[in-house]
Enzyme design. Structure first.
Site, PDB file in Angstrom:
ATOM      1  N   ASN A  13     -12.848 -14.277  -1.449  1.00 16.66           N
ATOM      2  CA  ASN A  13     -12.126 -13.183  -2.150  1.00 16.66           C
ATOM      3  C   ASN A  13     -10.827 -13.362  -1.095  1.00 16.66           C
ATOM      4  O   ASN A  13     -10.788 -13.147  -0.060  1.00 16.66           O
ATOM      5  CB  ASN A  13     -12.831 -11.821  -1.686  1.00 16.66           C
ATOM      6  CG  ASN A  13     -12.120 -10.638  -2.184  1.00 16.66           C
ATOM      7  OD1 ASN A  13     -12.460  -9.687  -1.685  1.00 16.66           O
ATOM      8  ND2 ASN A  13     -11.085 -10.587  -3.259  1.00 16.66           N
ATOM      9  N   CYS A  73     -10.403  -2.129   0.567  1.00 15.21           N
ATOM     10  CA  CYS A  73     -10.983  -3.584   0.241  1.00 15.21           C
ATOM     11  C   CYS A  73     -11.449  -3.945   1.577  1.00 15.21           C
ATOM     12  O   CYS A  73     -10.725  -4.446   2.669  1.00 15.21           O
ATOM     13  CB  CYS A  73      -9.528  -4.496  -0.031  1.00 15.21           C
ATOM     14  SG  CYS A  73     -10.117  -6.165  -0.280  1.00 15.21           S
ATOM     15  N   GLY A  74     -12.631  -4.122   1.730  1.00 10.25           N
ATOM     16  CA  GLY A  74     -13.534  -4.335   3.040  1.00 10.25           C
ATOM     17  C   GLY A  74     -13.001  -5.789   3.419  1.00 10.25           C
ATOM     18  O   GLY A  74     -12.992  -5.990   4.561  1.00 10.25           O
ATOM     19  N   HIS A 154     -16.789   2.975  -7.722  1.00  9.22           N
ATOM     20  CA  HIS A 154     -17.659   1.995  -8.017  1.00  9.22           C
ATOM     21  C   HIS A 154     -18.808   2.273  -8.862  1.00  9.22           C
ATOM     22  O   HIS A 154     -19.201   3.467  -8.668  1.00  9.22           O
ATOM     23  CB  HIS A 154     -18.349   1.033  -6.854  1.00  9.22           C
ATOM     24  CG  HIS A 154     -17.412   0.240  -6.045  1.00  9.22           C
ATOM     25  ND1 HIS A 154     -17.139  -1.003  -6.060  1.00  9.22           N
ATOM     26  CD2 HIS A 154     -16.603   0.725  -4.920  1.00  9.22           C
ATOM     27  CE1 HIS A 154     -16.294  -1.663  -5.222  1.00  9.22           C
ATOM     28  NE2 HIS A 154     -15.857  -0.578  -4.485  1.00  9.22           N
ATOM     29  N   GLU A 203     -13.759  -6.614 -10.361  1.00 11.01           N
ATOM     30  CA  GLU A 203     -13.060  -5.801  -9.630  1.00 11.01           C
ATOM     31  C   GLU A 203     -11.771  -5.288 -10.476  1.00 11.01           C
ATOM     32  O   GLU A 203     -11.337  -6.071 -11.404  1.00 11.01           O
ATOM     33  CB  GLU A 203     -12.284  -6.487  -8.370  1.00 11.01           C
ATOM     34  CG  GLU A 203     -13.241  -6.762  -7.209  1.00 11.01           C
ATOM     35  CD  GLU A 203     -12.703  -7.136  -5.993  1.00 11.01           C
ATOM     36  OE1 GLU A 203     -11.632  -6.502  -5.742  1.00 11.01           O
ATOM     37  OE2 GLU A 203     -12.894  -8.173  -5.287  1.00 11.01           O
ATOM     38  N   CYS A 212     -16.652  -9.360  -2.741  1.00 13.61           N
ATOM     39  CA  CYS A 212     -16.067  -7.910  -2.836  1.00 13.61           C
ATOM     40  C   CYS A 212     -16.585  -6.847  -1.695  1.00 13.61           C
ATOM     41  O   CYS A 212     -17.921  -6.712  -1.843  1.00 13.61           O
ATOM     42  CB  CYS A 212     -15.995  -7.123  -3.881  1.00 13.61           C
ATOM     43  SG  CYS A 212     -15.442  -5.549  -3.926  1.00 13.61           S
ATOM     44  N   GLY A 213     -15.962  -6.799  -0.561  1.00 15.76           N
ATOM     45  CA  GLY A 213     -16.886  -6.075   0.495  1.00 15.76           C
ATOM     46  C   GLY A 213     -17.225  -4.501   0.384  1.00 15.76           C
ATOM     47  O   GLY A 213     -18.395  -4.239   0.480  1.00 15.76           O
ATOM     48  N   SER A 214     -16.263  -3.878  -0.386  1.00 13.15           N
ATOM     49  CA  SER A 214     -16.669  -2.139  -0.704  1.00 13.15           C
ATOM     50  C   SER A 214     -17.806  -2.606  -1.848  1.00 13.15           C
ATOM     51  O   SER A 214     -18.491  -1.565  -1.906  1.00 13.15           O
ATOM     52  CB  SER A 214     -15.252  -1.655  -1.152  1.00 13.15           C
ATOM     53  OG  SER A 214     -14.858  -2.263  -2.197  1.00 13.15           O
ATOM     54  N   GLY A 215     -17.530  -3.491  -2.602  1.00 16.67           N
ATOM     55  CA  GLY A 215     -18.803  -3.700  -3.770  1.00 16.67           C
ATOM     56  C   GLY A 215     -20.114  -3.854  -3.232  1.00 16.67           C
ATOM     57  O   GLY A 215     -21.032  -3.521  -3.687  1.00 16.67           O
TER      58      GLY A 215
END
Length: 275
Positions: A13, A73-74, A154, A203, A212-215
């Site tokens: 990412n 965004c993680g 999400h 995303e 995707c960190g938050s994902g």
């Protein structure tokens, strides 16, 4: 005038990082789209602009590849933390975003741990257009979707076989559905066992990404809430794995741990990329 950038990624990412504390970039939608373009520009999932902050060590402004702004965004947070750690003896830093202040810690073996805060499930916090607990897209074989906010919106679906999902077709349809007034990130997840989730991500404003960190955080909290996994799991994305731990017995915060990498350094002015 020089316009330096750093290209970094977290599990594929990838980000073009611009430090506006030292240089002037005059970002607009067309400029961001050009920088993000993998044929005409540098190529990235998101453009990250760094600014000074009165609340944290730094302010991180996140632009999707279409020029829209993202709240969290993680993977980018880990990359920015890595930059801060490289120029400071600190072992913990804070990063302000449009939605919250994120704390990050330097771990062994180059890993970085990020506190992603508490998930929100109330429909107005996500946000949804109306109250809707169960979200189905039955035309595409997707049922019992759960929406959650991890600093950004999400929706998580669990499927028996990820190979049966045409993410490039279904992803944008769900992202832009009228139920989601601010659009939404989409996670397609397959439970491997109580300690592992395999996830693919579409995303919002960017498209299919390798990670995707938050994902990954969204996948874990929804899986645990549905009693499908433990509260500490490995989330396997196309670009690699993240450890996600939901501190369900203490502060309810989600902790994400994973690697970062620097791809290369460059100068926008030498590439002929102008405003």
């Amino acid at each position: 005038m020089r316009k330096p950038f750093i290209k970094m990624h977290g599990l594929g990412n990838d980000f073009v990082i611009l430090d506006s504390r030292k240089n002037e970039y005059n970002l607009n939608t067309k400029y961001i789209e050009l920088i993000s373009n993998r044929r005409l520009g540098i190529g990235c999932d998101q453009v990250i602009e760094l600014k000074s902050s009165k609340k944290a060590d730094i302010y991180m402004k996140i632009y999707n590849s279409d020029g829209s702004e993202a709240e969290a965004c993680g993977n980018a947070a880990r990359c920015i933390a890595g930059i801060l750690f490289s120029s400071s003896p600190k072992k913990e830093v804070s990063i302000q975003t449009i939605s919250r202040v994120i704390k990050a810690k330097s771990e062994k073996n180059g890993l970085i741990k990020v506190d992603m805060g508490k998930p929100k499930f109330f429909w107005k916090d996500i946000p949804l257009k109306k109250e809707q607990i169960i979200i189905n897209f039955e035309k595409y074989g997707l049922k019992n979707g759960t929406a959650v906010n991890i600093g950004n919106p999400h929706i998580v679906f669990f499927v028996n076989n990820l190979k049966s999902i045409n993410i490039s077709k279904i992803g944008p349809i769900i992202e832009n559905n009228s139920l989601f007034p601010e659009k939404i990130n989409v996670e397609f997840c397959q439970i491997k066992n109580k300690n592992k989730i395999i996830t693919q991500v579409w995303e919002r404003g960017t498209g299919k990404t390798l990670a995707c960190g938050s994902g990954a955080c969204a996948a874990l909290v929804v899986a645990f809430k549905n009693k499908l996994t433990n509260s500490n799991v490995e989330v396997v994305l196309e670009g690699g794995s993240l450890n996600i731990n939901w501190n369900i017995d203490t502060d309810k915060h989600i902790i994400m741990t994973g690697p970062i990498a620097v791809s290369f350094l460059g100068d926008l002015s030498t590439l002929g990329i102008n405003k």
